[in-house]
Design an enzyme around this catalytic site. Sequence first.
Site, PDB file in Angstrom:
ATOM      1  N   ASP A  21     -61.671  74.341 -27.212  1.00 25.75           N
ATOM      2  CA  ASP A  21     -61.737  72.884 -27.104  1.00 25.75           C
ATOM      3  C   ASP A  21     -60.330  72.303 -27.247  1.00 25.75           C
ATOM      4  O   ASP A  21     -59.711  72.442 -28.290  1.00 25.75           O
ATOM      5  CB  ASP A  21     -62.671  72.349 -28.201  1.00 25.75           C
ATOM      6  CG  ASP A  21     -62.666  70.831 -28.293  1.00 25.75           C
ATOM      7  OD1 ASP A  21     -62.292  70.183 -27.293  1.00 25.75           O
ATOM      8  OD2 ASP A  21     -63.024  70.308 -29.364  1.00 25.75           O
ATOM      9  N   ASN A  23     -59.483  68.982 -26.858  1.00 23.10           N
ATOM     10  CA  ASN A  23     -59.369  67.566 -27.226  1.00 23.10           C
ATOM     11  C   ASN A  23     -60.141  67.176 -28.489  1.00 23.10           C
ATOM     12  O   ASN A  23     -60.257  65.992 -28.813  1.00 23.10           O
ATOM     13  CB  ASN A  23     -59.787  66.661 -26.054  1.00 23.10           C
ATOM     14  CG  ASN A  23     -61.249  66.861 -25.666  1.00 23.10           C
ATOM     15  OD1 ASN A  23     -61.968  67.644 -26.300  1.00 23.10           O
ATOM     16  ND2 ASN A  23     -61.695  66.175 -24.634  1.00 23.10           N
ATOM     17  N   ASP A  25     -63.320  67.243 -29.332  1.00 21.67           N
ATOM     18  CA  ASP A  25     -64.665  66.634 -29.310  1.00 21.67           C
ATOM     19  C   ASP A  25     -65.765  67.635 -29.638  1.00 21.67           C
ATOM     20  O   ASP A  25     -66.950  67.314 -29.591  1.00 21.67           O
ATOM     21  CB  ASP A  25     -64.948  65.955 -27.960  1.00 21.67           C
ATOM     22  CG  ASP A  25     -65.029  66.945 -26.794  1.00 21.67           C
ATOM     23  OD1 ASP A  25     -64.789  68.156 -27.007  1.00 21.67           O
ATOM     24  OD2 ASP A  25     -65.331  66.507 -25.668  1.00 21.67           O
ATOM     25  N   ASP A  29     -63.555  73.127 -23.111  1.00 16.92           N
ATOM     26  CA  ASP A  29     -63.274  72.385 -21.880  1.00 16.92           C
ATOM     27  C   ASP A  29     -62.292  73.162 -20.997  1.00 16.92           C
ATOM     28  O   ASP A  29     -61.816  74.242 -21.360  1.00 16.92           O
ATOM     29  CB  ASP A  29     -62.746  70.989 -22.194  1.00 16.92           C
ATOM     30  CG  ASP A  29     -61.634  70.998 -23.249  1.00 16.92           C
ATOM     31  OD1 ASP A  29     -60.745  71.874 -23.146  1.00 16.92           O
ATOM     32  OD2 ASP A  29     -61.673  70.156 -24.166  1.00 16.92           O
ATOM     33  N   GLU A 256     -77.136  87.863  -9.795  1.00 19.59           N
ATOM     34  CA  GLU A 256     -78.004  88.115 -10.947  1.00 19.59           C
ATOM     35  C   GLU A 256     -79.418  88.311 -10.422  1.00 19.59           C
ATOM     36  O   GLU A 256     -79.971  87.421  -9.771  1.00 19.59           O
ATOM     37  CB  GLU A 256     -77.956  86.937 -11.919  1.00 19.59           C
ATOM     38  CG  GLU A 256     -78.828  87.172 -13.144  1.00 19.59           C
ATOM     39  CD  GLU A 256     -79.136  85.903 -13.922  1.00 19.59           C
ATOM     40  OE1 GLU A 256     -79.358  86.014 -15.138  1.00 19.59           O
ATOM     41  OE2 GLU A 256     -79.173  84.801 -13.327  1.00 19.59           O
ATOM     42  N   ASP A 329     -76.535  85.223 -21.767  1.00 25.32           N
ATOM     43  CA  ASP A 329     -77.996  85.232 -21.934  1.00 25.32           C
ATOM     44  C   ASP A 329     -78.482  86.369 -22.824  1.00 25.32           C
ATOM     45  O   ASP A 329     -79.677  86.497 -23.062  1.00 25.32           O
ATOM     46  CB  ASP A 329     -78.686  85.394 -20.567  1.00 25.32           C
ATOM     47  CG  ASP A 329     -78.704  84.113 -19.764  1.00 25.32           C
ATOM     48  OD1 ASP A 329     -78.631  83.024 -20.374  1.00 25.32           O
ATOM     49  OD2 ASP A 329     -78.779  84.195 -18.521  1.00 25.32           O
TER      50      ASP A 329
END
Length: 560
Positions: A21, A23, A25, A29, A256, A329
């Site tokens: 991250d 920034n 938040d 990103d 997939e 997953d």
Amino acid sequence: MEKTWWKESVVYQIYPRSFNDSNGDGVGDIKGITEKLDYLKELGIDVIWLSPVYQSPNDDNGYDISDYRAIMEEFGTMEDWEEMLHEVHQRGMKLIMDLVVNHSSDEHNWFEESRKSKDNPFRDYYIWKPGKDGKEPNNWESAFSGSVWDYDEKTDEYYLHLFSKKQPDLNWENPTLRQEVYDMMQWWLDKGIDGFRMDVINFISKVPGLPDAPNPNGKRYVSGGDYFMNGPRIHEYLKEMNEKVLSHYDVMTVGEMPGLDVADAQNYTADDRNELNMVFQFEHVDLDSGDGKWDVQPLKLNDLKETFTKWQKGLEEAGWNSLYLNNHDQPRMVSRFGDDTTYRVESAKMLATFLHTLQGTPYVYQGEELGMTNVHFDSIEEYKDIETLNMYHEKVDQDKEDPAKVMQAIYKKGRDNARTPMQWDNTSHAGFTTGNPWIKVNPNYKEVNAKLAVTNPDSIYHYYKELIKLRKENPILVYGQYDLILEDHDEIYAYTRRYEGETILVILNFSDQKSEFALPEELKHRSKSLWISNYDVNEDESIGRFALHPFEARVYKLEF
């Protein structure tokens, strides 16, 4: 065998929300990814596979796309994305994007139009049906629990969603819809990406009429997989996609594909088929499932050997394997196939040796190179994954199962095991964010993090680096023929790879006990040199017979 760059590559999967991250938040990103490209280059990565970054309401963490040509605002802007792509290419790496076209979001403009009326031009972009006897059109169960159908009052019909009700299935029978998809793919390829990982791509062709699935136990909903996996027109669609789009670019593709066998995979990936380069099959990650994913059973090594050997031999002439033990997953591989406590480092290195010495293209999931582990959150409220939450509430609220027992299954198999933030250092929130992370960090980040690993020459990270370098320098690790030895040994998985007169021997102890290794007669009396191992090895030791430490891995080159 034809040599290609994508066979020789090592791929690294980034789950953007949990990677880095920039920034504060709390959400990973695109700028955060750009900041860490040197880390990936140093590891030896050739290709980055980016899980979806498209505009999405995030019902299923970006796998519900509302605009295929826009970037999710939480992740940044298209300019951020273009800068990232430029920086990836500057470092000699490639980028493949996730292609999610079995379904869209229900907030996509196509679906918003489709649901307005039965004669809307977009109606046929999705699969609509009237109810049957006052109920859903058929008895299929969604991958995320409940029915695959959702009723829409406005037109008094149901729409199909194999996943969440906010992920309506696209109707690939409609040639206009298909052309929309191909135009979108071309748009991204023209921006300079290097290929696609295709989400549940073998679900796009459904059996005409969408009949009920057999239901001998009288359940409310049952799996309809036989009616939408590897359906009647799937090869036609993939050949058309290849002809109209993929064949015009030098790209890699991986599909997939749950519910697939070796013969199917040959049909999807053989060179002369003009469909895909490789597929993700699920056989090895279903070996510890009883009655469905959440019914966790002990894994038997001989089942794992049999499965991998079948795929190695089945695709050695026709097709190509993708090699993975975890992804976004699946639970963390060291917690599932190794030992995430006493022998975390040793077993993570052993599993890495396995992954990188088979024939195929290896996929490393973020944090795997650090030996990141499953997480045990105290409360169901701390989990975010829609599949996990739906299953918990169905079993606890409807079926009145013991919540503690259900939580045990989540600890073993829940998808959030893979989605906790990347552990960069030992500062708060593992250096992932200066804010409040969207999902809690695994509490073991102070011992398991990239900063520690990079500075420790004996770390799992440096072992991965060494394995990746070995693979780049030795074509036998990419193209060599695989042959299993010690087929019936309960603890040791051993095999040879042969290529252009060379032979290597891979020996892996999959148990937490010492185990005796004895070389088969036909390989005895060979001189040998040790390529890599996860314990110190006495080089003068006889190759014929020795005791392996718990989770020990050795790779020898044999001289004939």
